[in-house]
Structures are given as structure tokens and as C-alpha cells.
Design an enzyme around this catalytic site. Structure first.
Site, mmCIF file in Angstrom:
data_model
loop_
_atom_site.group_PDB
_atom_site.id
_atom_site.type_symbol
_atom_site.label_atom_id
_atom_site.label_comp_id
_atom_site.label_asym_id
_atom_site.label_seq_id
_atom_site.Cartn_x
_atom_site.Cartn_y
_atom_site.Cartn_z
ATOM 1 N N PRO A 158 0.820 -1.220 0.000
ATOM 2 C CA PRO A 158 0.000 0.000 0.000
ATOM 3 C C PRO A 158 0.855 1.273 0.000
ATOM 4 C CG PRO A 158 -0.895 -1.599 1.543
ATOM 5 C CD PRO A 158 0.382 -2.186 1.023
ATOM 6 N N GLU A 410 4.500 -2.348 -13.511
ATOM 7 C CA GLU A 410 5.901 -2.604 -13.908
ATOM 8 C C GLU A 410 6.641 -1.297 -14.120
ATOM 9 O OE1 GLU A 410 7.730 -5.561 -15.432
ATOM 10 O OE2 GLU A 410 6.424 -6.965 -14.421
HETATM 11 C C1 LIG Z 1 -3.842 -4.487 -12.317
HETATM 12 C C2 LIG Z 1 -2.592 -4.363 -11.524
HETATM 13 C C3 LIG Z 1 -1.746 -5.451 -11.420
HETATM 14 C C4 LIG Z 1 -0.569 -5.349 -10.664
HETATM 15 N N1 LIG Z 1 0.202 -6.464 -10.504
HETATM 16 C C5 LIG Z 1 1.233 -6.412 -9.635
HETATM 17 C C6 LIG Z 1 1.948 -7.606 -9.314
HETATM 18 O O1 LIG Z 1 1.657 -8.691 -9.818
HETATM 19 N N2 LIG Z 1 2.963 -7.509 -8.418
HETATM 20 C C7 LIG Z 1 3.315 -6.334 -7.842
HETATM 21 O O2 LIG Z 1 4.249 -6.314 -7.046
HETATM 22 N N3 LIG Z 1 2.660 -5.176 -8.133
HETATM 23 C C8 LIG Z 1 1.628 -5.192 -9.003
HETATM 24 N N4 LIG Z 1 0.911 -4.050 -9.272
HETATM 25 C C9 LIG Z 1 1.293 -2.785 -8.636
HETATM 26 C C10 LIG Z 1 1.936 -1.804 -9.585
HETATM 27 O O3 LIG Z 1 3.205 -2.245 -9.968
HETATM 28 C C11 LIG Z 1 1.946 -0.403 -8.937
HETATM 29 O O4 LIG Z 1 0.610 0.046 -8.909
HETATM 30 C C12 LIG Z 1 2.835 0.580 -9.655
HETATM 31 O O5 LIG Z 1 4.184 0.233 -9.472
HETATM 32 C C13 LIG Z 1 2.634 2.023 -9.233
HETATM 33 O O6 LIG Z 1 2.701 2.153 -7.858
HETATM 34 P P1 LIG Z 1 1.544 2.963 -7.074
HETATM 35 O O7 LIG Z 1 0.255 2.423 -7.584
HETATM 36 O O8 LIG Z 1 1.810 2.884 -5.636
HETATM 37 O O9 LIG Z 1 1.664 4.437 -7.576
HETATM 38 P P2 LIG Z 1 2.540 5.599 -6.890
HETATM 39 O O10 LIG Z 1 3.935 5.122 -6.752
HETATM 40 O O11 LIG Z 1 1.850 6.091 -5.682
HETATM 41 O O12 LIG Z 1 2.494 6.710 -8.019
HETATM 42 C C14 LIG Z 1 1.391 7.604 -8.172
HETATM 43 C C15 LIG Z 1 1.741 8.603 -9.274
HETATM 44 O O13 LIG Z 1 2.900 9.362 -8.877
HETATM 45 C C16 LIG Z 1 3.898 9.250 -9.857
HETATM 46 N N5 LIG Z 1 5.220 9.266 -9.227
HETATM 47 C C17 LIG Z 1 5.651 8.555 -8.158
HETATM 48 N N6 LIG Z 1 6.936 8.814 -7.914
HETATM 49 C C18 LIG Z 1 7.344 9.702 -8.840
HETATM 50 C C19 LIG Z 1 8.581 10.360 -9.122
HETATM 51 N N7 LIG Z 1 9.679 10.134 -8.401
HETATM 52 N N8 LIG Z 1 8.629 11.210 -10.177
HETATM 53 C C20 LIG Z 1 7.530 11.445 -10.913
HETATM 54 N N9 LIG Z 1 6.346 10.861 -10.699
HETATM 55 C C21 LIG Z 1 6.255 9.997 -9.677
HETATM 56 C C22 LIG Z 1 3.620 7.942 -10.546
HETATM 57 O O14 LIG Z 1 4.200 7.893 -11.830
HETATM 58 C C23 LIG Z 1 2.113 7.929 -10.586
HETATM 59 O O15 LIG Z 1 1.657 8.695 -11.662
HETATM 60 C C24 LIG Z 1 -0.248 -4.122 -10.047
HETATM 61 C C25 LIG Z 1 -1.093 -3.028 -10.166
HETATM 62 C C26 LIG Z 1 -2.271 -3.139 -10.864
HETATM 63 C C27 LIG Z 1 -3.196 -1.947 -10.921
#
Ligand SMILES: Cc1cc2nc3c(=O)[nH]c(=O)nc-3n(C[C@H](O)[C@H](O)[C@H](O)COP(=O)(O)OP(=O)(O)OC[C@H]3O[C@@H](n4cnc5c(N)ncnc54)[C@H](O)[C@@H]3O)c2cc1C
Length: 430
Positions: A158, A410
Site C-alpha cells: 500500500p 511494472e
Molecule cells: C492491475 C494491476 C496489477 C498489478 N500487478 C502487480 C503484481 O503482480 N505484483 C506487484 O508487485 N505489483 C503489481 N501491481 C502494482 C503496480 O506495480 C503499482 O501500482 C505501480 O508500481 C505504481 O505504484 P503505485 O500504484 O503505488 O503508484 P505511486 O507510486 O503512488 O504513483 C502515483 C503517481 O505518482 C507518480 N510518481 C511517483 N513517484 C514519482 C517520481 N519520483 N517522479 C515522478 N512521478 C512519480 C507515478 O508515476 C504515478 O503517476 C499491479 C497493479 C495493478 C493496478
């Protein structure tokens, strides 16, 4: 007038000489022509995508459930299997894996992910496990055609998505019992909770951030590893996504991928301030980015083909809508972008398979471009279909919903740009 036949002979002789020299040196000559094996696999996967996956796509998207019968069909023909993965991976050019993914996701991305989601866990075991661990766990990720199983790779949490250094799930070693005890919560895990084998990225030393991570296999039925909430999604709805809870989850010492000795050596190097070779989660992502890009390409190509056919049939103002330059140019640009993205995907897949270093983050480039192309192309496809494009009676709206995840998981598009900009500049861009 120049004698062109002489010039041709000379040019051919030179080419032959150059090819035989490079072949003699063991370097394959450059070609974009697929070999017969690659063409056969493409045709095989395409046949399954067209005959089995496409007809089932709408139903499983609406049901928002794992399409077990379709996965089983894929297992029966050997497509969902350890052997098929091994065969795709064995191709020395690196292209078979993206080709197979593009074809499958051309059929449908939700079902495609239900079939290919296991590959992320397999890639982690393959990339970080010992030969014994690979032999033990990879087959268990697939099961058998009569009893298919899934694998799940759980890195995100989370509060740790883009920033994997924020991973809080901990793994503590119980020396007396030679067991690891895992505690924490994983988020958005594809196949999370319904997988036979879970690969969990956990922190063994929080002070070291992502360099203190390690990957663990959670064997089937292990107490303390439970599915949390299943996520309802915008797209990719045939693919199961859920939280995974780890409560005093005990696994044998042998479940640490790569083994304890290797981990201790790596941690000691990091503590001494030396560079660690790689980080557990990052290794998996780096290897899988062009494959993920290829999945996005499959969606984009499906939407483009659908829109092209539609534009050649639909008449308004007494002519086919494709006869309007606005529509035709859009289609031309869609094709152009898809082909350009495929070249980036193939380049990165080839580089990865040859073991070339991604000096300019070419893996990230491929996934970034293909993901953004898929979102753009599927949106254009809706536009070309007009009102029909916006309805669930036509598949392009589903393709658009499915495509969006490719700018998020990813590594989001922003994170890919960060990786590329750091690679090309040498600066720690923030
Ligand atoms: C359908 C689905 C399947 C998935 N499957 C897997 C899985 O099998 N295994 C697994 O481990 N994970 C999985 N995920 C998780 C996925 O990899 C993450 O959702 C993703 O890495 C983004 O992380 P977050 O959602 O916490 O977004 P956040 O990291 O909170 O980002 C939110 C926004 O802020 C931006 N942001 C964050 N940091 C920066 C920065 N330094 N500079 C500029 N912009 C930034 C991001 O680009 C994004 O637009 C899955 C997600 C979904 C929705």
C-alpha cells in the site's frame, strides 16, 4: 552507362564475404526476418488467441473472474506450461517471448494476463533461484493440464509502489529452526491469494532500503499467507488482483531465493559501502519490461486492426469513413506508432537475451513507448468507431480500458522516464 550486373556481383560478393567473416567470428548477421521456429510459434499462439481467447474475452471481462477453463485450454495445448516458457526463453534472439505475448494479448489482455501473470513469479525464481529451487518451484507455478496452478509475484505494498525502497514486509531469520518468518501486506498482486506459489519481496534489513530486500517463495498452503481484498478494476478484469497478508508466515530456510550464503555476502558488501550487483525486485522488472511492452503492443494492434476494418466498411456522407484524410491519417499514425514501438521492444528483448547492458535504459524505453502507444491507439480506435466505439457492444472500449494499466504497472511512465533520464544524463534526476 555503368554495368549494373558487374556492380551487383561485386556487391553480393562483398556481402557474402562480410557475412561469412562475421559468421566465422561467431556473430549472427543482422536480420529482422523471423526464423521458421519463431513464425511457427507466432502462428500457434495466434491460432489459440483467435480461436479460444477472443471468443471468451467479453464474458470474462464482464464476470471479472479468473478464466480457469481458458487457462486449462492453454495448458492442454502446452501453451500454459513450464516447457513453453522455456522454449520461448531459449530463443537466442530473445524475440520469441515478445512475439508470443503480442499474439496472446492481441486475443485479449485480461485473459492474456490470467495466462501470463504466472510468468512474473517464474521470472523471479528463474532470475534469482538456485537450479534446485527452479526445479522445485517453477513446475508448481503451472501445475498440470488436469490441475492448473498459478504463480504470483508480490513486491508492491500500500505504501510502496513506485518507491520499492518503502517495502515494510519483513523477513526475519529464526536460526534455531532454520525458518524465515514473514510479516506484512502486499497490494495489487496479480493472482495474489489464488496462486499455488507466491514470490514475496521482503526486507531483511530495513536500514539498507531496497538493497536490503530478498525474494522468498511461499509454498502452497503455507499458514499465515492469505488473500486480502480482491480489487475491482477499470480493465484487465479477467486477471485476478488482490492484497496478500503475511501473518507470522513461516517458510523453510530453503525458500530464500538464491540461498542464505549469497544473501549474507551481498548484505555484507552493501554494509561495507560496496555496490550490490542488483536489487531483488528490480532484477525481475528489468528482465520483464520488453515482454510487458509486447503485451501492450498486442492490445494496440488488435484495436488498430478493428478500427481499420470498421473504417473501410462504415459509410457517412455517401462514402467510406476511411476516405476522409482525418481518419486515414489517424490509421496511418496508429500503424506507424505500433511498428515503431515493436522495434523498441524487439531491440530490448534482443539486448536482454544477449546480456547487453541497458546503457540507455532501453528496457524502460520499450515498455514506456509500447504502453503509451497502446493507450493512444485504443483511444483513437474508439474515436474511429464513434458511438459504437464507446459501447460494450464493440471490443475497442475494453481494449482501451485494458491498455491503461500499461502506463502504470511494472513502473509507471513517469518512473520509466526517470530511469531513462538518469541513464542518459548520469545525473540523479528527481
Ligand atoms: C492491475 C494491476 C496489477 C498489478 N500487478 C502487480 C503484481 O503482480 N505484483 C506487484 O508487485 N505489483 C503489481 N501491481 C502494482 C503496480 O506495480 C503499482 O501500482 C505501480 O508500481 C505504481 O505504484 P503505485 O500504484 O503505488 O503508484 P505511486 O507510486 O503512488 O504513483 C502515483 C503517481 O505518482 C507518480 N510518481 C511517483 N513517484 C514519482 C517520481 N519520483 N517522479 C515522478 N512521478 C512519480 C507515478 O508515476 C504515478 O503517476 C499491479 C497493479 C495493478 C493496478
Amino acid at each position: 552507362m555503368a554495368d549494373s550486373s558487374v556492380a551487383d556481383v561485386d556487391a553480393n560478393a562483398l556481402l557474402d564475404e562480410a557475412n561469412s567473416t562475421s559468421e566465422a567470428q561467431g556473430e549472427p548477421k543482422f536480420t529482422l526476418e523471423l526464423n521458421q521456429d519463431q513464425k511457427d510459434i507466432r502462428e500457434w499462439v495466434h491460432g489459440f488467441a483467435e480461436g479460444v481467447v477472443r471468443p471468451a474475452a467479453e464474458e470474462w471481462d464482464e464476470r471479472e473472474e479468473t478464466p480457469w477453463p481458458v487457462i486449462q485450454e492453454a495448458a492442454k495445448i502446452g501453451l500454459y506450461s513450464f516447457e513453453a516458457m522455456g522454449q520461448f526463453w531459449a530463443d537466442e534472439t530473445g524475440l520469441t517471448l515478445p512475439i508470443a505475448n503480442e499474439e496472446l494479448f492481441w486475443g485479449d489482455a485480461g485473459i492474456g494476463m490470467a495466462i501470463m501473470g504466472t510468468a512474473l513469479a517464474v521470472a523471479a525464481i528463474f532470475g534469482q533461484g538456485t537450479p534446485e529451487q527452479m526445479g522445485e518451484w517453477i513446475p508448481q507455478c503451472f501445475g498440470t493440464p488436469d490441475d492448473v496452478k498459478l504463480g504470483a509475484f508480490c513486491a508492491s505494498e500500500p505504501d510502496a509502489g513506485s518507491d520499492v525502497s518503502g517495502i515494510r514486509t519483513s523477513a526475519k531469520y529464526d536460526e534455531a529452526k532454520d525458518e524465515w518468518v514473514l510479516n506484512g501486506q502486499k497490494a495489487w498482486a496479480t493472482n495474489g491469494g489464488i496462486a499455488n506459489v507466491h514470490v514475496i519481496i521482503a526486507s531483511v534489513d530495513r536500514e539498507l532500503g531496497s538493497r536490503g530486500h530478498a525474494a522468498f517463495v511461499i509454498p502452497p498452503g503455507t499458514k499465515g499467507c492469505e488473500q486480502g481484498a480482491k480489487v475491482k478494476k477499470h480493465g484487465l478484469r479477467a486477471s485476478h488482483t488482490a492484497d496478500v497478508h503475511l501473518d507470522d508466515c513461516r517458510v523453510p530456510g530453503s525458500c530464500l531465493l538464491g540461498g542464505k550464503e549469497k544473501l549474507d555476502e551481498r548484505l555484507a558488501r552493501v554494509r561495507e559501502g560496496k555496490k550490490s550487483k542488483s536489487q531483488a525486485a528490480m532484477q525481475t522488472f528489468e528482465a520483464s519490461r520488453p515482454t510487458v511492452g509486447a503485451q501492450a503492443l498486442g492490445i494496440a494492434r488488435a484495436a488498430y486492426e478493428y478500427a481499420l476494418d470498421y473504417a473501410k466498411e462504415r459509410e457517412q456522407f455517401g462514402k467510406k469513413i476511411v476516405e476522409n484524410q482525418a481518419i486515414a491519417f489517424d490509421l496511418a499514425n496508429m500503424k506507424l506508432e505500433i511498428d515503431a514501438a515493436r522495434l523498441l521492444v524487439w531491440r530490448a528483448a534482443w539486448m536482454g537475451r544477449q546480456g547487453h547492458k541497458f546503457e540507455n535504459a532501453e528496457g524502460s524505453m520499450s515498455k514506456l513507448k509500447a504502453g503509451e502507444v497502446a493507450v493512444w491507439v485504443t483511444e483513437r480506435a474508439i474515436q474511429i468507431l464513434g458511438g459504437n466505439g464507446y459501447t460494450r457492444e464493440f471490443p475497442v472500449e475494453r481494449m482501451h480500458r485494458d491498455s491503461k494499466i500499461y502506463t502504470i504497472f511494472e513502473g509507471t511512465s513517469e518512473i520509466q522516464r526517470l530511469v531513462i533520464s538518469r541513464a542518459i544524463s548520469g545525473f540523479h534526476i528527481k
